[in-house]
Enzyme design. Structure first.
Site, PDB file in Angstrom:
ATOM      1  N   CYS A 117       0.834  -1.201   0.000  1.00  0.00           N
ATOM      2  CA  CYS A 117       0.000   0.000   0.000  1.00  0.00           C
ATOM      3  C   CYS A 117       0.870   1.253   0.000  1.00  0.00           C
ATOM      4  O   CYS A 117       1.887   1.331   0.698  1.00  0.00           O
ATOM      5  CB  CYS A 117      -0.918  -0.001   1.216  1.00  0.00           C
ATOM      6  SG  CYS A 117      -2.047   1.417   1.262  1.00  0.00           S
ATOM      7  N   CYS A 121      -0.035   5.501   6.571  1.00  0.00           N
ATOM      8  CA  CYS A 121      -0.655   5.319   7.885  1.00  0.00           C
ATOM      9  C   CYS A 121       0.410   4.832   8.872  1.00  0.00           C
ATOM     10  O   CYS A 121       1.027   3.778   8.662  1.00  0.00           O
ATOM     11  CB  CYS A 121      -1.791   4.316   7.800  1.00  0.00           C
ATOM     12  SG  CYS A 121      -3.030   4.705   6.539  1.00  0.00           S
ATOM     13  N   CYS A 124       0.330   1.126  10.259  1.00  0.00           N
ATOM     14  CA  CYS A 124       0.024   0.006   9.385  1.00  0.00           C
ATOM     15  C   CYS A 124       1.264  -0.746   8.910  1.00  0.00           C
ATOM     16  O   CYS A 124       2.211  -0.156   8.365  1.00  0.00           O
ATOM     17  CB  CYS A 124      -0.782   0.486   8.180  1.00  0.00           C
ATOM     18  SG  CYS A 124      -1.352  -0.867   7.144  1.00  0.00           S
ATOM     19  N   CYS A 161     -15.751 -10.565   5.820  1.00  0.00           N
ATOM     20  CA  CYS A 161     -15.219  -9.278   5.378  1.00  0.00           C
ATOM     21  C   CYS A 161     -13.926  -9.489   4.596  1.00  0.00           C
ATOM     22  O   CYS A 161     -13.068 -10.267   5.018  1.00  0.00           O
ATOM     23  CB  CYS A 161     -14.944  -8.378   6.585  1.00  0.00           C
ATOM     24  SG  CYS A 161     -16.365  -8.164   7.670  1.00  0.00           S
ATOM     25  N   CYS A 194     -18.939  -8.105   3.638  1.00  0.00           N
ATOM     26  CA  CYS A 194     -18.391  -6.766   3.901  1.00  0.00           C
ATOM     27  C   CYS A 194     -17.063  -6.641   3.167  1.00  0.00           C
ATOM     28  O   CYS A 194     -16.349  -7.634   2.978  1.00  0.00           O
ATOM     29  CB  CYS A 194     -18.189  -6.571   5.406  1.00  0.00           C
ATOM     30  SG  CYS A 194     -17.431  -4.997   5.883  1.00  0.00           S
ATOM     31  N   CYS A 254     -19.853   0.630   8.029  1.00  0.00           N
ATOM     32  CA  CYS A 254     -19.069   0.158   9.173  1.00  0.00           C
ATOM     33  C   CYS A 254     -17.918   1.146   9.333  1.00  0.00           C
ATOM     34  O   CYS A 254     -17.060   1.238   8.458  1.00  0.00           O
ATOM     35  CB  CYS A 254     -18.563  -1.253   8.909  1.00  0.00           C
ATOM     36  SG  CYS A 254     -17.366  -1.862  10.122  1.00  0.00           S
ATOM     37  N   ARG A 329     -18.474  -2.985  17.630  1.00  0.00           N
ATOM     38  CA  ARG A 329     -17.681  -4.192  17.379  1.00  0.00           C
ATOM     39  C   ARG A 329     -16.357  -4.152  18.134  1.00  0.00           C
ATOM     40  O   ARG A 329     -15.573  -3.217  17.983  1.00  0.00           O
ATOM     41  CB  ARG A 329     -17.429  -4.347  15.871  1.00  0.00           C
ATOM     42  CG  ARG A 329     -16.693  -5.636  15.499  1.00  0.00           C
ATOM     43  CD  ARG A 329     -16.757  -5.882  14.004  1.00  0.00           C
ATOM     44  NE  ARG A 329     -18.148  -6.057  13.592  1.00  0.00           N
ATOM     45  CZ  ARG A 329     -18.760  -5.304  12.676  1.00  0.00           C
ATOM     46  NH1 ARG A 329     -18.107  -4.347  12.061  1.00  0.00           N
ATOM     47  NH2 ARG A 329     -20.013  -5.520  12.380  1.00  0.00           N
TER      48      ARG A 329
END
Length: 412
Positions: A117, A121, A124, A161, A194, A254, A329
């Site tokens: 990616c 972030c 991450c 998901c 999801c 979500c 969640r």
């Protein structure tokens, strides 16, 4: 049978008034308790909300709750800062007014495209800007994903998901075609589906909805003020726009955040304020505890305090109070908490978890361990494609409900 007390609000003029209808639900005199407890609401969050659109408030045990979109930061801060025992009592009571606390949704998250990616972030492990244990891998084959979904269903999961380490779908037409095929396949198994694929435009959201997507995850991570300290390659507004595109396509949203990003308590309040003042509250709000990964800026930062069970419970409890009809969640970081600590979080209002041994690239409790925990707590999983159970406190007459209705217009 309904016991009703009628009153009329003060009338500012002869042409404008509202009727306050406050009632206590009474259990049916001949229906069995088991039949009452089996009653379910619609699975579609929009249909559920429509049922209660004229509901003003609920009250039980001295606690009043309401679904609002006009919360101020100060109001949320006042709730968040309550003494812990009082916060837990209020949140647990609100939870029981709106939900059956014994039913917990089980979701499984699979990384279908790991690493590589371009985002920065700071938490991450999948960013190309950080040197971590994660190595980029190509997108999984459709059949591989469907096999993983089948195993998740056999283990008791009801929502599957799929996550891809992308900034956005963009022009990845071939990959998007495969993802649409995955969505159709998982949906065909009877599982809710999801995805979390980065930024989406309106047309991509429409196609995912058409393929059978149940929900889309796109976290805000933290408050607007702290966000630039965590991520610089995607703006907060970018995230809000994706959420709007998803919502407008009729897909359940979500959206939640992560504790342990170096934020202050005001940032936790700020995140909840953004979520609680959206045009529609998210269908589900995941609350994550940072799983620090060596090689990431936050993983290498010694000054970041570890998130404990009380931090998580306080955040979950506040979310439960300000968004009563939202599933909260319990997400990443569960492996670091004992069953007793997790029970504290369920008592605070959590009613959904991610299960399976991996959450994207981080460790998570095994299916068997979660099954044992559910048995210990007396929990049962929420079935796929079925709405939540009606709260037992509502069906047995413990909840006082106030409805406000404007009078119908009369024409000569």
């Amino acid at each position: 049978v309904l016991a009703r007390a009628m009153s009329t609000a003060p009338q500012p003029s002869s042409s404008q008034h509202v009727v306050i209808d406050r009632y206590t639900t009474s259990p049916p005199p001949t229906a069995s308790a088991s039949a009452s407890s089996a009653a379910r609401l619609p699975n579609d969050v929009h249909l559920r909300n429509a049922i209660y659109e004229d509901e003003e408030a609920r009250e039980m045990g001295g606690v009043t709750a309401t679904v609002r979109h006009d919360w101020t930061k100060q109001e949320i801060a006042d709730i968040y800062s309550l003494p812990f025992h009082e916060l837990m009592y209020r949140a647990s009571t609100v939870h029981r007014m709106y939900w059956d606390p014994s039913e917990v949704q089980q979701c499984t998250l699979l990384s279908i495209k790991t690493g590589g990616c371009t985002e920065d972030c700071s938490y991450c492990s999948q960013s190309t800007r950080h040197k971590t244990f994660v190595k980029p891998t190509p997108t999984m084959k459709v059949q591989e994903v469907l096999e993983a979904a089948r195993k998740a269903k056999e283990a008791g999961s009801t929502r599957f998901c799929m996550g891809a380490a992308w900034r956005e779908l963009g022009n990845k037409k071939n990959a998007f075609g495969h993802i649409l095929e995955m969505v159709r396949g998982v949906n065909g198994m009877g599982l809710e589906v999801c995805c979390t694929l980065g930024m989406l435009n309106a047309e991509q959201a429409r196609q995912l909805k058409e393929a059978g997507l149940s929900a889309y995850n796109h976290n805000l991570d933290t408050s607007p003020e702290h966000y630039p300290n965590v991520i610089t390659t995607r703006s907060y507004e970018d995230r809000l726009q994706t959420i709007a595109n998803v919502r407008d396509a009729g897909i359940s949203v979500c959206c939640g955040g992560i504790l342990g990003l170096g934020e202050q308590e005001t940032d936790r309040v700020g995140l909840l304020h953004v979520l609680a003042t959206l045009p529609e509250h998210p269908e589900s709000v995941p609350i994550n505890a940072l799983v620090a990964v060596d090689g990431t800026p936050l993983g290498d930062a010694d000054e970041i305090d570890r998130v404990d069970a009380f931090d998580m419970a306080r955040m979950i409890a506040t979310a439960r109070i300000v968004m009563p009809r939202t599933m909260v969640r319990l997400s990443a970081g569960r492996l670091s908490f004992s069953h007793a600590e997790q029970y504290l979080m369920f008592q605070a209002g959590a009613n959904s978890i991610f299960n399976g041994d991996k959450l994207l690239t981080t460790d998570n409790p095994e299916f068997d361990e979660d099954r044992a925990m559910f048995d210990k707590f007396g929990f049962r999983g929420k079935p796929a494609h079925k709405g939540p159970l009606v709260a037992p406190a509502e069906s047995t007459g413990q909840v006082h409900i106030t409805r406000v209705q404007a009078p119908k217009q009369e024409y000569a």
